[in-house]
Scaffold this motif. Structure first.
Motif, PDB file in Angstrom:
ATOM      1  N   PHE B  24      22.288  11.328  93.223  1.00 12.70           N
ATOM      2  CA  PHE B  24      21.220  10.355  93.428  1.00 12.70           C
ATOM      3  C   PHE B  24      20.215  10.236  92.265  1.00 12.70           C
ATOM      4  N   PRO B  25      19.658  11.333  91.764  1.00 13.25           N
ATOM      5  CA  PRO B  25      18.714  11.189  90.639  1.00 13.25           C
ATOM      6  C   PRO B  25      19.342  10.496  89.431  1.00 13.25           C
ATOM      7  N   LEU B  26      20.656  10.715  89.246  1.00 13.49           N
ATOM      8  CA  LEU B  26      21.338  10.059  88.134  1.00 13.49           C
ATOM      9  C   LEU B  26      21.443   8.551  88.383  1.00 13.49           C
ATOM     10  N   TYR B  27      21.753   8.209  89.628  1.00 10.93           N
ATOM     11  CA  TYR B  27      21.821   6.790  89.997  1.00 10.93           C
ATOM     12  C   TYR B  27      20.448   6.143  89.799  1.00 10.93           C
ATOM     13  N   PHE B  28      19.420   6.835  90.257  1.00  8.60           N
ATOM     14  CA  PHE B  28      18.047   6.336  90.132  1.00  8.60           C
ATOM     15  C   PHE B  28      17.693   6.106  88.658  1.00  8.60           C
ATOM     16  N   MET B  29      18.102   7.045  87.820  1.00 12.59           N
ATOM     17  CA  MET B  29      17.858   6.942  86.376  1.00 12.59           C
ATOM     18  C   MET B  29      18.549   5.702  85.807  1.00 12.59           C
ATOM     19  N   VAL B  30      19.814   5.485  86.200  1.00 11.73           N
ATOM     20  CA  VAL B  30      20.579   4.357  85.656  1.00 11.73           C
ATOM     21  C   VAL B  30      19.968   3.025  86.072  1.00 11.73           C
ATOM     22  N   VAL B  31      19.708   2.844  87.365  1.00  7.77           N
ATOM     23  CA  VAL B  31      19.170   1.543  87.788  1.00  7.77           C
ATOM     24  C   VAL B  31      17.752   1.335  87.277  1.00  7.77           C
ATOM     25  N   SER B  32      16.956   2.387  87.226  1.00  7.09           N
ATOM     26  CA  SER B  32      15.564   2.235  86.809  1.00  7.09           C
ATOM     27  C   SER B  32      15.434   1.828  85.348  1.00  7.09           C
ATOM     28  N   LEU B  46      18.102  -1.182  92.885  1.00  7.76           N
ATOM     29  CA  LEU B  46      19.173  -2.026  92.351  1.00  7.76           C
ATOM     30  C   LEU B  46      18.870  -2.345  90.896  1.00  7.76           C
ATOM     31  N   PRO B  47      19.917  -2.598  90.096  1.00  4.93           N
ATOM     32  CA  PRO B  47      19.690  -2.911  88.683  1.00  4.93           C
ATOM     33  C   PRO B  47      18.806  -4.145  88.536  1.00  4.93           C
ATOM     34  N   GLY B  48      17.950  -4.160  87.508  1.00  2.10           N
ATOM     35  CA  GLY B  48      17.049  -5.271  87.299  1.00  2.10           C
ATOM     36  C   GLY B  48      17.406  -6.058  86.052  1.00  2.10           C
ATOM     37  N   ALA B  49      16.454  -6.857  85.580  1.00  3.96           N
ATOM     38  CA  ALA B  49      16.729  -7.778  84.476  1.00  3.96           C
ATOM     39  C   ALA B  49      15.967  -7.391  83.220  1.00  3.96           C
ATOM     40  N   HIS B  50      15.416  -6.179  83.174  1.00  2.33           N
ATOM     41  CA  HIS B  50      14.528  -5.845  82.067  1.00  2.33           C
ATOM     42  C   HIS B  50      15.096  -4.812  81.096  1.00  2.33           C
ATOM     43  N   LEU B  51      16.417  -4.692  81.110  1.00  2.00           N
ATOM     44  CA  LEU B  51      17.049  -3.711  80.230  1.00  2.00           C
ATOM     45  C   LEU B  51      16.739  -3.991  78.763  1.00  2.00           C
ATOM     46  N   ILE B  52      16.918  -5.266  78.359  1.00  2.00           N
ATOM     47  CA  ILE B  52      16.709  -5.642  76.951  1.00  2.00           C
ATOM     48  C   ILE B  52      15.250  -5.423  76.549  1.00  2.00           C
ATOM     49  N   GLU B  53      14.353  -5.806  77.448  1.00  3.63           N
ATOM     50  CA  GLU B  53      12.923  -5.639  77.194  1.00  3.63           C
ATOM     51  C   GLU B  53      12.575  -4.163  76.978  1.00  3.63           C
ATOM     52  N   ASN B  54      13.060  -3.320  77.895  1.00  2.00           N
ATOM     53  CA  ASN B  54      12.812  -1.881  77.774  1.00  2.00           C
ATOM     54  C   ASN B  54      13.394  -1.337  76.472  1.00  2.00           C
ATOM     55  N   PHE B  55      14.587  -1.840  76.142  1.00  3.46           N
ATOM     56  CA  PHE B  55      15.264  -1.386  74.928  1.00  3.46           C
ATOM     57  C   PHE B  55      14.442  -1.747  73.685  1.00  3.46           C
ATOM     58  N   ASN B  56      13.991  -3.002  73.632  1.00  6.95           N
ATOM     59  CA  ASN B  56      13.187  -3.429  72.485  1.00  6.95           C
ATOM     60  C   ASN B  56      11.925  -2.595  72.339  1.00  6.95           C
ATOM     61  N   VAL B 238      10.791   2.014  80.681  1.00  9.27           N
ATOM     62  CA  VAL B 238      11.121   2.455  79.321  1.00  9.27           C
ATOM     63  C   VAL B 238      11.487   3.936  79.331  1.00  9.27           C
ATOM     64  N   LEU B 239      10.708   4.716  80.076  1.00  4.44           N
ATOM     65  CA  LEU B 239      10.965   6.159  80.166  1.00  4.44           C
ATOM     66  C   LEU B 239      12.372   6.414  80.710  1.00  4.44           C
ATOM     67  N   MET B 240      12.746   5.707  81.770  1.00  4.80           N
ATOM     68  CA  MET B 240      14.053   5.930  82.383  1.00  4.80           C
ATOM     69  C   MET B 240      15.189   5.491  81.451  1.00  4.80           C
ATOM     70  N   LEU B 241      14.953   4.446  80.664  1.00  5.41           N
ATOM     71  CA  LEU B 241      15.976   4.034  79.698  1.00  5.41           C
ATOM     72  C   LEU B 241      16.142   5.122  78.626  1.00  5.41           C
ATOM     73  N   ALA B 242      15.027   5.659  78.160  1.00  5.51           N
ATOM     74  CA  ALA B 242      15.097   6.728  77.145  1.00  5.51           C
ATOM     75  C   ALA B 242      15.819   7.948  77.712  1.00  5.51           C
ATOM     76  N   VAL B 243      15.523   8.259  78.972  1.00 10.20           N
ATOM     77  CA  VAL B 243      16.168   9.376  79.649  1.00 10.20           C
ATOM     78  C   VAL B 243      17.675   9.133  79.750  1.00 10.20           C
ATOM     79  N   LEU B 244      18.035   7.891  80.094  1.00  6.99           N
ATOM     80  CA  LEU B 244      19.454   7.539  80.223  1.00  6.99           C
ATOM     81  C   LEU B 244      20.161   7.651  78.871  1.00  6.99           C
ATOM     82  N   LEU B 245      19.531   7.112  77.826  1.00  8.41           N
ATOM     83  CA  LEU B 245      20.162   7.151  76.498  1.00  8.41           C
ATOM     84  C   LEU B 245      20.284   8.591  75.992  1.00  8.41           C
ATOM     85  N   THR B 246      19.331   9.438  76.383  1.00  7.15           N
ATOM     86  CA  THR B 246      19.410  10.838  75.977  1.00  7.15           C
ATOM     87  C   THR B 246      20.561  11.540  76.708  1.00  7.15           C
TER      88      THR B 246
END
Lengths: 323, 270
Positions: B24-32, B46-56, B238-246
């Motif tokens: 579950f925490p991994l799923y939460f990390m991915v969708v967040s 659920l997955p959202g639409a701000h992946l690119i924004e967070n990435f930038n 942004v934090l969750m994206l960084a966590v996911l990429l790490t």
């Protein structure tokens, strides 16, 4: 047991060129220059690894001992008067005792729960009749692939006051107002323990699984034939054979908990009021935050070293006991 | 249902609960990672639409590229060198076995008991003395020689048939050639297991890089993640994206090598 079939292993180095710490073996029956040359080559295989461990582990350990007897700030260090000044200072340092106590609390609560859980999981997963074994194993091991900093941040987000956990608990009416998980001593410590369980149970399970695979299945079958139930088979047949593995995981976990840093630093930031701070985190604060005090930090690190050594010695003693 | 099936119910239930707890925490990390900060705190699952924004945001404001590069150099460098040094030593301890080498091995294993806390400050001073703070060398060097990995290779070398070594010697192969051309290819599973362990540890290492990499330009992925909460307002997306990429590199590596990993560990502890 090692059973070297190559004659090389028992031969002696030539007198003309003795290897670094002597390659001689009392049991050697022959003196062949070829074997001696090989033993010398053997030492060359070990030199890089051994040298690195001496320079990167043992030498700094010795330096830390000297450092723990010194006082002063920055590079201006001199031997303390009395020499044990830094150690004496610990006695009246309340933060030291608090962080040591918190670390011990994590140790005595988390490690036993984790090892028992890992044992149960490994036992279930070791059953060849279980379906989707690989899937279960992967799911339970996957947290270990996540970095400590990352999972600390995920837990921090989930346990935020306006975060997921409170939303769920409010949703199913377990609580009526949000809990400030990371802002209260007990709950902050609880979240760290939960995080440790999440991250490390699967890791220990893999060691038990590996251990179980090396156990002769016929001894388990024999117990079943003799009428032992699952619990008895586990207690009298499986566990004794897993003892070395349990000892290994217990020592690794104890060692790991006493070095706990990432979670304390990133999940709770040691708070509230340092009450969930681990001893290693406190040590970091003394060494590299504000006005560093290397001497005092080194003294505390030596206390950690001694605790690790004593706990390991106790575990080895208990684990080695023959019935 | 049969008796056997009924007996499996509590086991399966236990497994399911624990597997959900793990995933579950991994799923939460991915969708967040694709949601805004408000959505993350609003418990959107659920997955959202701000992946690119967070990435930038990560790339521009936090220096994602540099951190990825630094982490990669450190982790790959450590893994390659550690595999080399530790496997050579493990091979040496077993194939050129002698009592004195056994004694040395026991001493090296004692290093496993030394808490990093007890060596951190002198290590820092050592590297500072040589002007090596904020360098990859300072991050990599202490992680190359790992007693546990040497032990892993030594134990695995026990199942390596000594007849082959003998035959190769008679064929006139030099000792180094035997190691390179016979041992390494035969021990692939052990190398895979060791690589997983070393790479994960190196990639995820936090305290030592934090201490020794004084210059912010050298920050690694875990350092970047940790710094994301340093400001007054944390952007949880942004934090969750960084966590996911790490987490991705180590998770992918583990998933690819997991069979060899299990084999390597099992083979080593016989």
């Amino acid at each position: 047991m090692t059973m070297p079939t190559a004659p090389v292993s028992t031969t002696v180095a030539p007198r003309s060129a003795p290897p670094p710490s002597g390659g001689t073996s009392p049991s050697a029956g022959r003196f062949s220059s070829l074997g001696g040359r090989r033993s010398l080559i053997g030492w060359f295989f070990l030199i890089p690894a051994a040298a690195l461990i001496f320079i990167m582990n043992f030498w700094p350990m010795f330096q830390a001992l000297l450092l723990s007897l010194q006082v002063g700030r920055g590079a201006n260090l001199s031997f303390a008067e009395p020499l044990w000044f830094n150690y004496e200072r610990m006695l009246s340092d309340q933060t030291f005792w608090m962080t040591l106590g918190t670390t011990m609390l994590y140790l005595v609560i988390q490690v036993p729960i984790m090892l028992v859980l890992a044992l149960i999981l490994a036992n279930i997963l070791n059953n060849p009749r279980l379906r989707f074994r690989a899937m279960w194993r992967t799911a339970i091991f996957l947290p270990c692939a996540v970095s400590l900093v990352s999972y600390a941040m995920v837990f921090r987000t989930m346990f935020a006051t306006d975060g997921l956990v409170n939303d769920v608990l409010l949703g199913i009416s377990v609580i009526d107002s949000p809990v400030n998980w990371l802002g209260q001593t007990t709950t902050a410590q609880f979240v760290i323990i939960l995080g440790l369980l999440w991250r490390w149970t699967g890791y220990n399970m893999v060691f038990y699984l590996a251990g179980l695979q090396n156990i002769d299945r016929s001894s388990i079958e024999a117990a079943k034939v003799d009428g032992a139930n699952a619990a008895k088979t586990l207690w009298y047949v499986t566990l004794p054979q897993l003892k070395p593995m349990i000892l290994l995981t217990a020592i690794m976990s104890t060692n790991g908990t006493l070095q706990l840093f990432d979670e304390s630093y990133n999940l709770t930031a040691g708070g509230p009021a340092n009450s969930s701070m681990s001893i290693s985190h406190y040590l970091y604060e003394i060494s590299f935050v504000g006005n560093p005090n290397f001497g005092y930090a080194a003294a505390i690190s030596y206390v950690i070293l001694v605790i690790v050594a004593v706990l390991a010695a106790i575990q080895i003693k208990v684990g080695d006991k023959r019935d | 249902m049969t008796k056997q099936t009924w007996r499996n119910v509590p086991r399966t239930a236990f497994l399911t609960v624990f597997a959900l707890f793990s995933i579950f925490p991994l799923y939460f990390m991915v969708v967040s990672s694709s949601n805004t900060s408000q959505e993350v705190l609003g418990s959107k699952l659920l997955p959202g639409a701000h992946l690119i924004e967070n990435f930038n945001e990560l790339v521009i404001a936090q220096g994602l590229g540099a951190a990825m590069w630094n982490s990669t150099v450190n982790a790959v460098g450590t893994t390659v060198l550690a595999l080399l040094v530790c496997s050579i030593a493990g091979y040496g301890f077993e194939v050129f076995h002698s009592r004195n080498k056994d004694r040395l091995m026991v001493i090296l294993l004692l290093a496993m008991m030394i808490p990093f806390a007890a060596t951190m400050i002198p290590l820092f001073q050592l590297f500072a003395e040589f002007g090596l703070t904020s360098t990859n060398i300072a991050v990599i060097l202490p992680a190359i020689s790992v007693p546990f990995v040497i032990l892993l290779f030594r134990q695995s070398a026990r199942s390596f048939p000594h007849e082959i070594v003998e035959a190769a010697r008679i064929d006139g192969l030099r000792e180094v050639e035997i190691f390179l051309r016979i041992f390494i290819p035969t021990m692939r599973a052990t190398y895979a297991a060791a690589a997983v362990v070393i790479f994960m540890t190196a990639w995820n290492n936090f305290l030592w890089p934090k201490v020794i990499l004084i210059n912010e330009a050298y920050q690694t992925m875990p350092m970047l993640v940790s710094n994301l909460t340093a400001g007054y307002v944390t952007d949880y997306g942004v934090l969750m994206l960084a966590v996911l990429l790490t987490s991705l590199p180590t998770m992918v590596l583990f998933l690819i090598l997991q069979r060899s990993f299990a084999e390597g560990i099992t083979g080593a502890i016989k």
